[in-house]
Enzyme design. Structure first.
Site, PDB file in Angstrom:
ATOM      1  N   LYS A 152       0.791  -1.314   0.054  1.00 36.57           N
ATOM      2  CA  LYS A 152       0.117  -0.282  -0.074  1.00 36.57           C
ATOM      3  C   LYS A 152       0.815   1.324  -0.207  1.00 36.57           C
ATOM      4  O   LYS A 152       2.060   1.129   0.136  1.00 36.57           O
ATOM      5  CB  LYS A 152      -1.227   0.197   1.235  1.00 36.57           C
ATOM      6  CG  LYS A 152      -2.321  -0.818   1.002  1.00 36.57           C
ATOM      7  CD  LYS A 152      -3.243  -0.653   2.238  1.00 36.57           C
ATOM      8  CE  LYS A 152      -4.608  -1.479   1.592  1.00 36.57           C
ATOM      9  NZ  LYS A 152      -5.525  -1.200   2.378  1.00 36.57           N
TER      10      LYS A 152
ATOM     11  N   ARG B 138      -4.644  -9.932   4.501  1.00 38.33           N
ATOM     12  CA  ARG B 138      -5.061  -9.840   3.008  1.00 38.33           C
ATOM     13  C   ARG B 138      -3.763  -9.477   2.344  1.00 38.33           C
ATOM     14  O   ARG B 138      -3.200  -8.228   2.398  1.00 38.33           O
ATOM     15  CB  ARG B 138      -6.140  -8.774   2.702  1.00 38.33           C
ATOM     16  CG  ARG B 138      -6.806  -8.687   1.362  1.00 38.33           C
ATOM     17  CD  ARG B 138      -7.913  -7.584   1.129  1.00 38.33           C
ATOM     18  NE  ARG B 138      -8.259  -7.198   0.039  1.00 38.33           N
ATOM     19  CZ  ARG B 138      -7.808  -6.485  -0.989  1.00 38.33           C
ATOM     20  NH1 ARG B 138      -6.900  -5.928  -0.712  1.00 38.33           N
ATOM     21  NH2 ARG B 138      -8.339  -6.577  -2.209  1.00 38.33           N
TER      22      ARG B 138
END
Length: 286
Positions: free
Chosen positions: A221, A255
């Protein structure tokens, strides 16, 4: 005990959720699993490497070309049904914020609805309750789907995360979602700048202390990229470092894009914490 689909996971059992993007414009793999066969191969590979959950998404999180509910369903519903047929034991999650898509994928065999946009459609929790499936309750800072944060501020970011996610979780249970199938997610990058996401990681134990199982979506991210000043394809090491910290603080579900690497990190942390014996223990015994 965390229960998702036909699977049960112990309190100290780390669980990997593999990302399977059914989008042509995903930020990390640029559409590598948009077509059915590459996506099915991704599921098979992820399960072989240790993923217990696959998270199927039909719309990328960031801004881009509009994707209607009908198109999102076209990308996900049939694929969910095929994954259910080929991999009967895997937990199938679908990343969607839309109740109508949630309804369709649950009918096709989904076990979990991953609501990454923080309950923007209240009907999604109602769908989860009606079908008896799990629900991920995420903090997105009030952001609308597919928008990026702009000068967002919090008096106390973790206090806000707890207020929102616990409220969503309790509402879900009140509606009829099984309590043991509800997870909370701090929502790294969603409605947050990099400092907010770092603080959320540092204080993750406060979420764990609530007793709800915590899911973290850290993989490659922007907060990792900005922290280390690395482009998307060079964020794996930073992601794994953040994964190790999150595991030590007690997060349960991860995840991820890189399943095998994450599995090693989680196993190592679990062994250091005393929750998992070494796979081999010969040293000093010969």
């Amino acid at each position: 005990m965390l229960r998702l689909g036909g699977r049960e996971f112990g309190a100290h059992e780390p669980v990997i959720m593999a990302i399977v993007n059914r989008t042509p414009d995903s930020f990390y793999d640029q559409g590598a699993t948009f077509l059915d066969e590459p996506a099915l191969a991704r599921v098979e590979h992820a399960v072989a490497e240790g993923a217990a959950i696959v998270d199927i998404g039909g719309v990328k999180a960031g801004p881009g070309e509009e994707v209607t509910a009908e198109e999102e369903a076209r990308r996900t519903v049939g694929f969910v049904a095929e994954v259910r047929r080929r991999f009967p034991d895997v937990v199938i999650s679908v990343d969607t914020w839309r109740a109508e898509v949630g309804e369709a994928v649950c009918r096709a065999g989904a076990d979990l609805l991953n609501d990454a946009w923080g309950g923007v459609d209240p009907g999604l929790a109602e769908v989860a309750a009606r079908h008896g499936v799990g629900l991920v309750c995420t903090h997105a800072g009030g952001a609308q789907p597919r928008t990026r944060p702009h000068r967002v501020t919090y008096d106390d970011v973790m206090a806000d995360i707890l207020r929102v996610t616990l409220g969503l979780a309790e509402r879900a249970v009140t509606l009829g979602v099984p309590r043991e199938s509800v997870l909370i997610d701090p929502g790294h990058d969603f409605g947050k700048n990099t400092r907010h996401s770092l603080e959320a990681t540092r204080r993750l134990g406060e979420m764990v202390d609530t007793g709800w199982p915590v899911l973290v979506s850290l993989s490659n991210k922007d907060f990792v990229g900005e922290t280390l000043d690395k482009p998307v394809k060079e964020r794996v090491v930073g992601t794994l470092a953040t994964t190790a910290v999150s595991a030590w603080l007690g997060a349960q579900v991860y995840r991820v894009h890189e399943v095998a690497e994450t599995r090693q990190v989680l196993d190592m942390v679990a062994s250091i914490a005393g929750h998992r014996p070494p796979a081999v223990a010969r040293r000093g015994l010969a």
